[in-house]
Scaffold this motif. Sequence first.
Motif: not given
Length: 113
Positions: A81-104
């Motif tokens: 849940p914590a990393v979903r929130g961070a990635v959601h905020r990150l991707q909200s600032g991008l003007t793209m539609w696609a899949f994003l994969r982040s590793n933790f």
Amino acid sequence: MMARGRPASKPLLMPMPPDSDCECPAILEGMAHFDHEFSLIVGRTRKAAFHFLDTPENVHKDGILAISTVPAVDIVRQQVPAVRGAVHRLQSGLTMWAFLRSNFASADGPVFN
């Protein structure tokens, strides 16, 4: 415990901006020791809707990804849940539609890797 990255005297951590509510440091360079690694995969549609896939736990052999398993172990699922929130905020600032994969990496808490 696993390790990945180039050996360094100590990892270079990137602090989050003061206005960020992300409590997840990022490793820029260095050797990171962790118990688990996991990926967060999120898709964003053209209408800016977000869709998260199940979170796989990654296992490496000789520094190369060998297998990703769903469901991940409990300690990983508790950090999702914590990393979903961070990635959601990150991707909200991008003007793209696609899949994003982040590793933790999971040690004392999630670290962006």
